[in-house]
Design a protein around this motif. Structure first.
Motif, mmCIF file in Angstrom:
data_model
loop_
_atom_site.group_PDB
_atom_site.id
_atom_site.type_symbol
_atom_site.label_atom_id
_atom_site.label_comp_id
_atom_site.label_asym_id
_atom_site.label_seq_id
_atom_site.Cartn_x
_atom_site.Cartn_y
_atom_site.Cartn_z
ATOM 1 N N ARG A 27 0.830 -1.207 0.000
ATOM 2 C CA ARG A 27 0.000 0.000 0.000
ATOM 3 C C ARG A 27 0.868 1.262 0.000
ATOM 4 N NH1 ARG A 27 -5.448 -0.996 1.909
ATOM 5 N NH2 ARG A 27 -5.766 -3.184 2.455
ATOM 6 N N GLY A 28 1.751 1.356 0.975
ATOM 7 C CA GLY A 28 2.595 2.542 1.057
ATOM 8 C C GLY A 28 3.546 2.664 -0.115
ATOM 9 N N ALA A 29 4.061 1.533 -0.580
ATOM 10 C CA ALA A 29 5.001 1.564 -1.696
ATOM 11 C C ALA A 29 4.354 2.112 -2.955
ATOM 12 C CB ALA A 29 5.563 0.164 -1.942
ATOM 13 N N VAL A 30 3.175 1.612 -3.303
ATOM 14 C CA VAL A 30 2.538 2.078 -4.539
ATOM 15 C C VAL A 30 1.991 3.492 -4.372
ATOM 16 C CG1 VAL A 30 0.177 1.198 -4.192
ATOM 17 C CG2 VAL A 30 1.149 1.294 -6.487
ATOM 18 N N ALA A 31 1.564 3.858 -3.171
ATOM 19 C CA ALA A 31 1.126 5.239 -2.941
ATOM 20 C C ALA A 31 2.268 6.208 -3.227
ATOM 21 C CB ALA A 31 0.624 5.408 -1.507
ATOM 22 N N LYS A 32 3.462 5.879 -2.757
ATOM 23 C CA LYS A 32 4.619 6.744 -2.994
ATOM 24 C C LYS A 32 5.002 6.755 -4.470
ATOM 25 C CE LYS A 32 8.055 9.406 -1.795
ATOM 26 N NZ LYS A 32 7.818 10.773 -1.284
ATOM 27 N N LEU A 33 5.042 5.588 -5.095
ATOM 28 C CA LEU A 33 5.414 5.525 -6.503
ATOM 29 C C LEU A 33 4.464 6.347 -7.366
ATOM 30 C CD1 LEU A 33 6.310 1.736 -6.729
ATOM 31 C CD2 LEU A 33 7.909 3.634 -7.059
ATOM 32 N N LEU A 34 3.180 6.277 -7.081
ATOM 33 C CA LEU A 34 2.198 7.013 -7.872
ATOM 34 C C LEU A 34 2.262 8.520 -7.628
ATOM 35 C CD1 LEU A 34 -0.837 4.587 -7.485
ATOM 36 C CD2 LEU A 34 0.494 4.992 -9.564
ATOM 37 N N SER A 35 2.909 8.937 -6.544
ATOM 38 C CA SER A 35 3.033 10.361 -6.239
ATOM 39 C C SER A 35 4.247 11.000 -6.908
ATOM 40 C CB SER A 35 3.136 10.570 -4.718
ATOM 41 O OG SER A 35 4.428 10.227 -4.238
ATOM 42 N N LEU A 36 5.141 10.195 -7.488
ATOM 43 C CA LEU A 36 6.377 10.724 -8.055
ATOM 44 C C LEU A 36 6.121 11.392 -9.398
ATOM 45 C CD1 LEU A 36 8.798 7.733 -7.314
ATOM 46 C CD2 LEU A 36 8.329 9.753 -5.892
#
Length: 319
Positions: A53-62
Motif C-alpha cells: 500500500r505505502g510503496a505504490v502510494a509513494k510511486l504514484l506520487s512521483l
C-alpha cells in the motif's frame, strides 16, 4: 501529522493496485481469548504484507523525473519486496538495500521482481547506504519516514473501520511505526472511542524506547523478527504514536513465534512473527480491559517460510 483526508486520498490513488483485504470475525481466536476477535487479514495483500500500500502510494506520487531516476528503499524484507513488485508494475527501476540478516526468500523475491539488491552488514548500514544512493540521484522510498507512505498504510485502518463490527481495542505491530501511524490516524477519525495498542518484540523496541526517551533514539537490535527491526523510529512516526496510540506493549521473540503457531492452529492463517506478536499482547489487553473487550487485530504479514517456522518452533517450542 497526516489526517483522514490524506488517508482517503491515498485510498483513491491506490485503488486498483492493491487488494481490499478481508476483515473477518475469528471464531477460533474468539474461543482462544474468550472475547470477540475480528482480524484484518493484510497477509493476503499483494506480496504478502501491508507494505504494498505505502510503496505504490509513494510511486504514484512521483513526477516523471523522479520515476526516471529510479527508486531506492531499505528493508528488512517486506518493504523491499513490495517496492520491487510495485515498481516493476509501473515500469520504474528499483534498488533495494537489505541487511544480510534479511530472510533469503525476501532477497530472492525482490530480485525476482527485477530490483537490484544491495546487502549490508546490518540495518544501520542499510539505512546509511540508502541515504548515499539518494544523494547520488535515486528517489528514496523510505519504509516509514514519509507522510505519503504513512497515508498509504493508513488505508488498512480506513478499511478496518469501515468493515469491522463493534471494536473496543485494536492491536497493531510496530517496526519503524509507519503502519500504526497511518492506522491510528484513520481510526481516530472514524472510530474515536477505540483504544489503539502497539506491539513490539524484545530487541526491536525502537518505539517504546523513543516514548521513554521523549523522542527517537538509536536502539540495539537483537530480535529474530527482522521485519520489525528498525534501528530507530522517525520523528514523524513518533509524533503520531505519542499523540494517537494508547500504549506500546513489548513481547518476547518466543511469544511472537508461539503467537504465529496459535494463529495457524486457531485462526487458520499462516503469519510471520511480526503478526504473531499480536496474540500474546492481546492476552494482556484482555486481562487489563476485562469484560466487554472486543478485539481487532491487524494481521500485517505472512511472509514466513516453512523452514523458518520449523526452525523457530524447534528453538522456542509450543507453549
Amino acid at each position: 501529522m497526516i489526517g483522514i483526508t490524506d488517508v482517503e486520498a491515498a485510498a483513491g490513488r491506490i485503488a486498483g493496485h492493491v487488494v481490499r483485504t478481508p476483515t473477518v470475525p475469528s471464531p477460533g481466536l474468539t474461543a482462544l481469548l474468550g472475547v470477540p476477535v475480528t482480524a484484518k487479514l493484510e497477509l493476503l495483500q499483494r506480496t504478502g504484507s501491508f507494505k504494498a500500500r505505502g510503496a505504490v502510494a509513494k510511486l504514484l506520487s512521483l513526477d516523471a523525473d523522479e520515476r526516471a531516476a529510479g527508486v531506492v528503499a531499505v528493508s528488512g524484507g517486506n518493504h523491499g519486496v513490495a517496492l520491487a513488485a510495485m515498481a516493476a508494475a509501473l515500469d520504474v527501476k528499483a534498488t533495494v538495500v537489505m541487511p544480510r540478516s534479511a530472510p533469503a526468500r525476501s532477497v530472492r523475491g525482490a530480485e525476482d521482481a527485477g530490483a537490484v539488491v544491495r546487502l549490508t552488514d546490518g540495518m544501520p548500514e542499510a539505512f546509511a547506504l540508502m541515504e548515499r544512493l539518494r544523494d547520488e540521484g535515486l528517489t528514496a522510498v523510505h519504509p516509514f519516514d514519509d507522510p505519503v507512505v504513512i497515508a498509504g498504510q493508513g488505508t488498512v485502518g480506513l478499511e478496518f473501520a469501515e468493515d469491522a463490527g463493534e471494536l473496543t481495542d485494536v492491536l497493531v505491530s510496530i517496526g519503524g511505526g509507519g503502519l500504526i501511524a497511518g492506522v491510528a490516524a484513520a481510526l481516530r477519525a472514524r472510530r474515536p472511542g477505540v483504544r489503539i495498542w502497539g506491539v513490539e518484540t524484545e530487541g526491536a523496541e525502537a518505539m517504546s524506547q523513543a516514548l521513554a526517551a521523549g523522542g527517537p533514539v538509536p536502539v540495539a537490535l537483537s530480535s529474530i523478527v527482522s521485519t520489525l527491526s528498525a534501528p530507530s523510529v522517525s520523528r514523524l512516526t513518533y509524533d503520531h504514536v505519542s499523540a494517537l496510540v494508547d500504549e506500546v506493549l513489548v513481547v518476547s521473540d518466543a511469544e511472537a513465534v508461539r503467537g504465529s503457531l496459535d494463529l495457524a492452529e486457531h485462526a487458520k492463517v499462516w503469519t510471520e512473527p511480526a503478526a504473531g506478536c499480536l496474540l500474546p499482547a492481546a492476552r494482556r489487553v484482555v486481562e487489563r480491559v476485562g469484560d466487554g473487550t472486543r478485539l481487532g487485530l491487524v494481521v500485517c504479514g505472512g511472509n514466513a517460510s516453512i523452514a523458518d517456522m520449523t526452525a523457530w518452533a524447534a528453538r522456542f517450542g509450543p507453549r
